[in-house]
Write a protein that holds these residues in place. Structure first.
Motif, PDB file in Angstrom:
ATOM      1  N   LEU A 245       5.537  30.479  39.077  1.00 14.27           N
ATOM      2  CA  LEU A 245       5.651  30.298  41.173  1.00 14.27           C
ATOM      3  C   LEU A 245       5.027  29.631  41.375  1.00 14.27           C
ATOM      4  O   LEU A 245       4.012  29.045  41.327  1.00 14.27           O
ATOM      5  N   GLY A 246       6.400  28.921  42.035  1.00 17.35           N
ATOM      6  CA  GLY A 246       5.341  27.715  43.344  1.00 17.35           C
ATOM      7  C   GLY A 246       6.074  27.975  44.194  1.00 17.35           C
ATOM      8  O   GLY A 246       6.757  29.024  45.110  1.00 17.35           O
ATOM      9  N   LEU A 247       4.954  27.188  45.896  1.00 22.52           N
ATOM     10  CA  LEU A 247       5.243  28.002  47.243  1.00 22.52           C
ATOM     11  C   LEU A 247       6.800  27.135  47.100  1.00 22.52           C
ATOM     12  O   LEU A 247       7.361  27.975  48.209  1.00 22.52           O
ATOM     13  N   VAL A 248       7.055  26.335  46.820  1.00 25.58           N
ATOM     14  CA  VAL A 248       8.663  25.815  47.405  1.00 25.58           C
ATOM     15  C   VAL A 248      10.236  26.346  46.498  1.00 25.58           C
ATOM     16  O   VAL A 248      10.526  26.841  46.536  1.00 25.58           O
ATOM     17  N   THR A 249       9.424  25.840  45.440  1.00 29.56           N
ATOM     18  CA  THR A 249      10.067  26.417  44.342  1.00 29.56           C
ATOM     19  C   THR A 249       9.895  27.345  42.707  1.00 29.56           C
ATOM     20  O   THR A 249       8.760  26.041  42.601  1.00 29.56           O
ATOM     21  N   ASP A 250      10.121  27.198  41.749  1.00 24.27           N
ATOM     22  CA  ASP A 250       9.634  27.285  40.684  1.00 24.27           C
ATOM     23  C   ASP A 250      10.348  26.865  39.364  1.00 24.27           C
ATOM     24  O   ASP A 250      11.099  26.014  39.482  1.00 24.27           O
TER      25      ASP A 250
ATOM     26  N   ARG B 216      -2.229  27.472  44.594  1.00 25.81           N
ATOM     27  CA  ARG B 216      -0.808  27.747  43.936  1.00 25.81           C
ATOM     28  C   ARG B 216      -0.140  26.063  43.671  1.00 25.81           C
ATOM     29  O   ARG B 216       0.006  25.750  44.564  1.00 25.81           O
TER      30      ARG B 216
END
Lengths: 718, 310
Positions: free
Chosen positions: B51-56, B102
């Motif tokens: 999981l990323g803050l903007v996209t995964d 993250r």
């Protein structure tokens, strides 16, 4: 082996034996008549029996099976016995196939031991016959013929005996001997010197019976097993599956099925679970229920779990649809059992051995949860310690000389827990481990539990009564810890689109004294819904609808120094101690329905991430908000619908790894000063110097005295 | 999970709350097939999602015939276009261990890390601040590698080693029986064996060379359910001074970022007295803090810990 297979087998084997005996040479037909005649006589009744459907193990088959189980010498002999005198036939007739086989084998063994001498002598004959039997049956291309063709087969075998003669003489060293010798052997009971043929057989057998170091199974036994298997099961084309037969025979040898009479008891927990869940799928009240539904679809408190599961699936979170449905049924069961006004599937907290499904419910008005009134066991540590101190004090009265010092430490005042339906205890929570298991109500949360839960990080075990071993110590067991985490997660992650809820009219002002703002809200009937794209773009379009929990552990602040009346009646000492404390500052949290855009950042990181569920078709997608602070907390919203869910381990995200607080510094036992410091002993020189100095001083003093006296005298003289 | 049986695997793993949305699932089924064809893998595994803050990040791995051979790792942001990641190196792992927090979801994002280095300039020693830039792609590579090494697990018997060396999928594997499935010893780390070589001959005697050719989970540290452990442990700091402190492991919790508190009692005067805290940051490094000197930290690798523990 199946019964139907017996028919061809029986007929076939008998014919084979007959053939084999005939193969041994016509010259000994007469001399062999002793052995063959019983068989011939026996054949007809046996055939008749089989054809009439009675399951009976033929005498020729039994030794083969006995052989498969042991493949030892005794069975071998056994077959010889059966070949020579057919004494078993009469005994075994009429038994069911299974039993017969076993008894037969046993008897065979017994017999074998009894007649050991006899066997040894008969060995050769038996072996010769048997080898022939096996080979003839193996090569015979007609194993599949049905029993009806008995007559035909017999004729055929008699007819074609000349052509079938070939293989034996070619392959088997034992059969290289002339048939006259063979025919002679059985009746030569007093053979003393080992014949060359016997030697050859024994050598070959010994070679085959060799076992390797790594394996107990000899080739001989293995071949016997394989052949037995083929003969028993009569596969269509044994040659083509020889490879696999080879392997399975070996496998079965190493994994014997020990007891075939009873199945292994399978007490798998999954069966148990399925049995429990079965109850969920049964409609309650049978006929009655149907009628009710027809009359009026009652408004129920059961949430539409399936619908929200669908939306969460769009977001790539949530449980599978069948698990969701089970949860739905479980919630329905809960609503039936309890006086529930509203109910919601809160989420799932994963545990080490089991997980918790959490339902958030509100009881109907007036159906106040009869709290088990954990009668104010707020005998806090301090009290306990005080009592302890008193006891010790009494003991000490006897020996007054050394009394223990009284502790000056006072426990901090206990912060009262919030009433049910207020603050962190607004809802009741029920948990269960699996759909179908009973729901358990969690106790209300106390402020101290929330405060301590913030300091620790523990995995849930899945057992509510498990102790929470931690530092600093947590007041309560896992049920309390679970409830505290649920309160924290709810407070942080329950969000709704702006405008979905509004404050109730007027009430708010009265309650404002708490400082946390108004704590009640209602659904906004005029809410139109916010466009999905706007929801994704701006966090200002989302608001918290659960009260923030203050550092104190409550949603509304309470001055811990304010005392209840009862407490004031207590001794004066406490009051004095309290006076010493400085005024506590009032804690203020953000008011209810604060937009998410005002949430604090964690380590330069936004606490929320919002997405469209599907970037390829934004028109039909839903808005998804993910909490970065509580991994596992998700919210979706589309139109007027929204739902919060939490599926995770119940751990807050921390950028740094968790470090438990260090133990408190060790307390000083006593003030350290020169009077308790140990001095180094003076040396002899120092002592002498000191002595000298003292003496000198003494002398000097005396002199001074004398001087003074003299002076006085002088004075007096003056 | 195998890309070919992706849907079934996702269904089985859905109890954890993590799943894929229908559009992701559909696109994975399509694109992983193409990946398998284009890169000529014998098997493609869908590794998971970071999981990323903007996209995964969506991660897939390609295997060749030998299942234990080094795997190729690919990532994708939209489940359709896949890019190959370089293999992880020791250096990468070390370099990226300083990055916390993250993922952003942008492989070209650069983390900045300020490193203090002592510089000898003639007689003077002063500290210089060096800004290290770490690309998120590098971090992604090292994280995937670490996760693979720590928690990639297969049941015993799912793979077998051929007499010639390569490891193949066991087609006759039918799953573990109930009693075996409950034991940690019937699971293996899906990686080149590390601790197998350290076993004694006696321990190896019962192993089947065609099945037991990987590290079993049984011997992993920390133990599954032990809460209290005691042991002697020579930490490098004490070694430098010249004696071994006794260390009592007082507590640890298992799971990601397992931690323990350790009190150290030195046997002789000379070592700073008082509690020493050891906390295992991630599974890799162990930091020792001495309370007296604030947070003067010291780092050594887990390998040493596991060797020193007993």
């Amino acid at each position: 082996m199946g019964d139907p297979q017996q028919d061809p087998e029986l007929s076939y084997q008998q014919s084979a034996r007959q053939r084999s005996s005939q193969d041994q040479g016509r010259s000994r037909e007469q001399s062999l008549s002793q052995a063959t005649v019983p068989q011939e006589t026996q054949q007809l009744p046996l055939d008749a029996q089989v054809l009439s459907g009675i399951t009976e193990t033929p005498e020729s088959q039994a030794p083969l099976q006995g052989w498969a189980q042991g493949a030892g010498l005794s069975q071998y002999d056994n077959s010889a016995v059966s070949q020579g005198g057919v004494q078993y036939l009469s005994m075994s007739a009429g038994f069911p196939a299974d039993f017969q086989r076993q008894t037969y084998v046993d008897e065979g063994r017994v017999q074998a031991t009894h007649n050991a001498d006899f066997m040894l002598q008969q060995l050769q004959r038996g072996q010769g016959n048997l080898l022939q039997q096996l080979e003839s049956s193996f090569q015979d291309p007609r194993p599949n013929y049905l029993g009806q063709f008995n007559a035909y087969q017999r004729e055929d075998s008699q007819f074609g005996q000349g052509t079938q003669h070939g293989p034996y003489t070619r392959d088997d060293p034992a059969l290289q001997f002339s048939s006259s010798e063979l025919s002679f052997m059985p009746f030569d009971m007093e053979v003393s010197e080992p014949e060359p043929r016997e030697l050859a057989v024994q050598n070959a057998k010994a070679y085959l019976q060799q076992t390797s170091v790594s394996c107990d199974l000899s080739l001989y036994e293995h071949l016997v097993n394989v052949l037995t298997k083929i003969l028993n099961q009569r596969p269509q084309d044994p040659l083509s599956i020889l490879e696999s037969l080879n392997r399975t025979a070996q496998m079965e040898w190493f994994h014997p099925k020990l007891d075939t009479l009873r199945d292994d008891p399978e007490m798998q927990p999954t069966y148990e679970m399925a049995e429990k869940q079965k109850a969920l799928f049964v409609r309650g009240g049978s006929g009655e229920g149907e009628q009710e539904v027809e009359e009026e679809p009652l408004e129920t408190a059961v949430p539409n779990v399936m619908e929200s599961a669908f939306y969460f699936e769009q977001a790539g979170v949530g449980l599978s649809s069948d698990e969701s449905f089970r949860i739905f049924l479980a919630l329905k069961q809960l609503v039936d059992q309890q006086p529930i006004h509203t109910c919601r599937f809160w989420g799932k907290i994963l545990g080490l051995s089991r997980s918790y499904l959490v339902a958030e419910v509100e009881f109907r008005e007036g159906e106040e949860d009869v709290e088990e009134e954990e009668v104010v066991e707020e005998l806090t540590e301090g009290d306990v310690l005080d009592m302890h101190g008193e006891e010790e004090g009494e003991e000490d009265e006897e020996k007054v000389s050394d009394f223990l010092p009284k502790r000056t430490w006072k426990p901090p005042p206990v912060i009262p827990k919030e009433e049910s339906r207020l603050g962190a205890n607004k809802y009741l929570y029920f948990v269960c481990n699996e759909p179908g298991r009973p729901w358990t109500k969690l106790p209300h949360v106390t402020p101290s539990q929330i405060v301590q839960a913030r300091k620790i990080k523990k995995f849930f075990t899945g057992h509510l009564d498990a102790p929470v071993i931690s530092y600093p110590p947590f007041p309560g067991n896992e049920a309390n810890y679970l409830r505290a985490q649920i309160a924290r997660i709810s407070a942080a992650t329950h969000i709704s689109p702006l405008g979905f809820y509004q404050f109730g009219e007027e009430e708010g002002d009265e309650e404002e004294e708490g400082g946390a703002g108004r704590d009640s809200f209602e659904e906004n009937p005029d809410f139109e819904g916010i466009a999905v794209l706007e929801l994704v773009d701006s966090m200002a379009n989302w608001v918290h609808h659960t009260q923030h929990i203050l550092p104190q552990g409550r949603c509304t602040w309470v001055n811990p120094l304010q005392k209840k009346e009862e407490e004031e009646e207590l001794g004066e000492e406490e009051e004095k101690a309290d006076e010493g404390m400085e005024e506590v500052e009032q804690e203020i949290g953000p008011p209810l329905l604060t937009p998410l855009s005002e949430d604090a950042e964690i380590m330069h990181m936004s606490p929320w991430t919002s997405r469209l569920s599907c970037s390829l078709c934004p028109q039909y997608s839903v808005a998804i908000v993910r909490s970065n602070l509580w991994p596992g907390a998700y919210t979706y919203a589309t139109g007027k619908k929204f739902e919060n869910i939490y599926i995770g381990w119940g751990h807050k995200y921390s950028p740094e790894n968790f470090n438990p607080p260090l133990p408190a510094p060790i307390q000083q036992e006593y003030p350290s000063g020169p009077e308790i410091m140990e001095m180094s002993d003076p040396t002899v020189e120092e002592e002498q110097a000191l002595k000298a100095a003292q003496e000198q001083a003494l002398v000097a003093a005396e002199e001074e005295e004398e001087d003074e006296e003299e002076d006085e005298d002088e004075d007096q003289d003056d | 999970m195998d890309a070919e049986s992706l849907l079934l695997s996702l269904e089985l793993a859905s109890g954890s709350g993590q799943g894929l949305s229908p559009d992701r699932r559909a696109s994975l089924l399509t694109s992983l097939l193409l990946v398998k064809r284009d890169y000529r893998y014998s098997r493609v595994l869908f590794w998971g999602r970071i999981l990323g803050l903007v996209t995964d990040y969506y991660i897939a791995q390609g295997l060749i015939e030998d299942q234990l051979a080094p795997r190729k790792t690919l990532y994708s942001l939209n489940c359709m276009e896949w890019s190959l990641l370089p293999p992880a190196t020791e250096e990468m792992v070390e370099q990226t261990s300083v990055v916390k927090g993250r993922f952003m979801g942008d492989p070209s994002h650069e983390y900045e890390h300020v490193d203090l280095q002592k510089v000898n300039d003639g007689d003077k020693v002063f500290e210089e601040e060096i800004v290290v830039r770490i690309k998120e792609e590098t971090r992604l590579v090292s994280i995937i590698d670490q996760i693979d090494k720590a928690v990639a697990v297969i049941p015993r018997g799912a793979l077998f080693k051929t007499p010639f060396g390569p490891v193949h999928v066991n087609r006759t594997f039918e799953g573990l029986s109930m009693s075996e499935a409950k034991k940690l010893s019937s699971y293996f780390h899906f990686r080149e064996p590390v601790e197998l070589k350290n076993k004694t001959l006696l321990e190896k005697a019962d192993l089947d060379p065609s099945l037991d050719f990987m590290d079993s989970l049984e011997n992993d540290i920390p133990k599954g359910n032990s809460l209290l452990l005691r042991g002697h442990w020579i930490c490098p700091q004490a070694k430098a001074v010249g004696h071994a402190p006794t260390i009592f492991l007082c507590k640890w919790n298992q799971g990601p970022g397992w931690e323990m508190v350790v009190w150290c009692e030195s046997l002789r005067v000379g070592l700073p007295q008082g509690p020493i805290q050891v906390s295992a940051h991630s599974k890799q490094s162990v930091n020792v803090y001495r309370q007296k000197e604030g947070l003067s930290s010291m780092c050594f690798w887990r390998q040493e810990v596991s060797q020193c523990l007993f």
